[in-house]
Scaffold this motif. Structure first.
Motif, PDB file in Angstrom:
ATOM      1  N   VAL A   1     -18.967   1.383  23.731  1.00  0.00           N
ATOM      2  CA  VAL A   1     -19.464   0.532  22.645  1.00  0.00           C
ATOM      3  C   VAL A   1     -18.451  -0.555  22.307  1.00  0.00           C
ATOM      4  N   THR A   2     -17.162  -0.193  22.311  1.00  0.00           N
ATOM      5  CA  THR A   2     -16.136  -1.199  22.047  1.00  0.00           C
ATOM      6  C   THR A   2     -16.190  -2.314  23.085  1.00  0.00           C
TER       7      THR A   2
ATOM      8  N   ARG B   1     -18.807   7.897  23.415  1.00  0.00           N
ATOM      9  CA  ARG B   1     -19.096   6.553  23.921  1.00  0.00           C
ATOM     10  C   ARG B   1     -18.390   5.447  23.134  1.00  0.00           C
ATOM     11  N   ARG B   2     -17.300   5.774  22.471  1.00  0.00           N
ATOM     12  CA  ARG B   2     -16.599   4.736  21.709  1.00  0.00           C
ATOM     13  C   ARG B   2     -16.070   3.628  22.618  1.00  0.00           C
TER      14      ARG B   2
ATOM     15  N   ALA C   1     -25.367  -0.558  16.406  1.00  0.00           N
ATOM     16  CA  ALA C   1     -24.572  -1.252  17.419  1.00  0.00           C
ATOM     17  C   ALA C   1     -25.299  -2.497  17.922  1.00  0.00           C
TER      18      ALA C   1
ATOM     19  N   TRP D   1     -27.164   3.547  17.697  1.00  0.00           N
ATOM     20  CA  TRP D   1     -27.425   2.515  18.702  1.00  0.00           C
ATOM     21  C   TRP D   1     -28.127   1.307  18.091  1.00  0.00           C
TER      22      TRP D   1
ATOM     23  N   ILE E   1     -18.792  -3.223  24.898  1.00  0.00           N
ATOM     24  CA  ILE E   1     -20.020  -4.006  24.722  1.00  0.00           C
ATOM     25  C   ILE E   1     -19.880  -4.984  23.566  1.00  0.00           C
ATOM     26  N   LEU E   2     -19.337  -4.513  22.441  1.00  0.00           N
ATOM     27  CA  LEU E   2     -19.212  -5.381  21.274  1.00  0.00           C
ATOM     28  C   LEU E   2     -18.160  -6.465  21.499  1.00  0.00           C
TER      29      LEU E   2
ATOM     30  N   THR F   1     -17.751   0.865  15.236  1.00  0.00           N
ATOM     31  CA  THR F   1     -17.516   1.848  16.299  1.00  0.00           C
ATOM     32  C   THR F   1     -16.887   3.115  15.737  1.00  0.00           C
TER      33      THR F   1
ATOM     34  N   PHE G   1     -19.725   6.163  15.882  1.00  0.00           N
ATOM     35  CA  PHE G   1     -19.640   6.775  17.209  1.00  0.00           C
ATOM     36  C   PHE G   1     -18.421   7.694  17.303  1.00  0.00           C
TER      37      PHE G   1
END
Length: 453
Positions: free
Chosen positions: A156-157, A152-153, A32, A29, A159-160, A145, A149
């Motif tokens: 996270v994808t 939660r991939r 990330a 995290w 979010i990024l 990612t 990860f």
């Protein structure tokens, strides 16, 4: 040399840390979060070119075509660098590549403060910034990612991916205010500082692989760090040549080039000077672009949901057709003040801005199997080349005709063409069936087909 490699392999295979001593916040995290901030820092420059077309034209007398050429070089290099960025990160590590990329963006932005000729603009904005931002394109977020990860991939994808829009939301109004109040040079310095400030965080907190700190990926099991990959660049080029022998590749690349032309090349580059021509304050126009950035997040997420449920070709056709119609009406909606029809355009266009990405990626996956990620990288490159062409030609059109109106009408017609191109892509019909030029394993082309009929 062999002994060094063997020692490195032994280090890479060390077991994960004692779970009882594991920190409450998984290191993934933190990585990330650094990635998110880095993408925002890189996005700062993308907020700037459209704001500086009029100030540079006024101060130096450079034509809008010359300024647009510098922006087009930046966009083209951004797209052409992206397919190789993952290979560079595999070979040299994420930290090194991203730190160097941020430094290149900062160097290009700060050097432009002292430029006196348009060729310098093309070197600083075009070459340095294009290579730098291209090295922090989608490959950066995808690599982080994938390595850090397992669980939660998707989250996270998302979010990024939103980081770019977040950077636009932050920097567009800020840079517009700086340009209005203090001139374009302080705005360029602000962008340089935004990139440089992130470098220490990347160097101190970013790690190339969970095994570097003795951890398993978030939600996964411990995996030894692989040796630096060799030959990835050759594979990237080979996949391009293989895909280029098939019809679907050219249809996808052509439609996505029009996507880039009608978004980054047109709206992001020329909307602010177009609004200025119609007596809208620069800060207001930049704020409208920032609002587009907010709604493109919503539109992309919803488009992904639709892509799971409907034919990706038809979704693309609808997206491009609606975008073309909206661009045809834009010259009638713009004015000194923001009226409700203009707000409707901003919201509608924002929802459609990158909604084309999920169905395009889905079609790449369907057509090209295991090579789909690399193929999509090249399709993304075509997106940026299309953006580059229109960033230049849009400025030329403004110089020649004295208005941007013809550009919006031409973009609307191009979007209609992209809608048609999307519809004629032939789908794979059944597992194991050879279709659209690739064998069932998605590895090698067998013909140059791919059109309905």
């Amino acid at each position: 040399m062999t002994e060094t490699v063997e020692n490195a392999a032994r280090v890479d295979r060390r077991p994960p840390r004692d779970q009882s001593r594991r920190p409450r916040v998984h290191r993934a995290w933190i990585v990330a979060a650094v990635t998110f901030v880095t993408i925002i820092g890189g996005a700062a420059f993308n907020s700037l070119p459209g704001l500086l077309i009029n100030p540079l034209h006024t101060e130096f007398g450079w034509s809008r075509g010359e300024i647009g050429l510098a922006v087009s070089i930046d966009m083209a290099l951004y797209g052409l660098t992206a397919p190789f960025a993952a290979a560079l990160m595999d070979r040299f590590g994420i930290r090194r590549v991203v730190a160097i990329a941020l430094t290149m963006v900062a160097a290009g932005a700060i050097a432009s403060v002292w430029m006196t000729a348009s060729w310098q603009l093309m070197i600083y904005w075009g070459l340095l910034v294009g290579l730098g931002t291209g090295s922090m394109a989608m490959a950066f977020a995808a690599t982080v990612t994938h390595r850090w990860f397992v669980a939660r991939r998707g989250l996270v994808t998302g979010i990024l991916t939103a980081a770019g829009a977040s950077g636009q939301l932050v920097f567009l109004p800020l840079c517009a205010w700086i340009v209005d109040e203090h001139g374009w040079r302080p705005a360029s310095v602000t962008v340089a500082l935004a990139s440089l400030v992130v470098v220490p965080f990347v160097w101190l907190l970013m790690r190339d692989h969970p095994a570097d700190v003795g951890l398993a990926p978030y939600g996964g099991t411990y995996v030894a760090k692989p040796a630096p990959a060799r030959g990835a660049a050759r594979r990237t080029v080979r996949v391009l040549f293989d895909a280029a022998r098939t019809g679907p590749f050219w249809l996808l690349a052509g439609a996505f080039a029009i996507c880039g032309a009608s978004t980054n090349g047109l709206i992001r580059t020329h909307f602010v000077p177009f609004a200025h021509d119609n007596h809208m304050p620069t800060v207001v126009a930049a704020s409208l672009l920032a609002v587009i950035g907010v709604f493109d997040i919503i539109g992309t997420v919803f488009s992904g949901w639709l892509t799971d449920r409907f034919d990706a070709r038809r979704l693309l056709a609808v997206y491009y057709a609606l975008r073309g119609i909206s661009l045809l009406f834009l010259p009638l909606l713009i004015g000194p003040e923001v009226q409700p029809p203009m707000i409707f355009f901003i919201v509608f266009y924002g929802l459609d801005w990158v909604a084309t990405v999920p169905p395009t990626l889905a079609l790449c996956r369907e057509q090209y199997g295991e090579d789909s990620a690399i193929v999509f990288g090249w399709v993304l490159a075509s997106h940026q080349v299309g953006a580059a062409v229109v960033a230049f030609l849009g400025g030329v059109a403004r110089d020649v005709f004295g208005t941007y109106d013809v550009v919006w009408y031409a973009a609307g017609a191009l979007c209609a063409m992209a809608a048609l191109m999307s519809l004629v892509i032939r789908r794979r019909h059944a597992p194991g069936e050879v279709a659209d030029g690739f064998a069932p394993d998605g590895a090698r082309p067998v013909d140059a087909g791919g059109l309905n009929g």
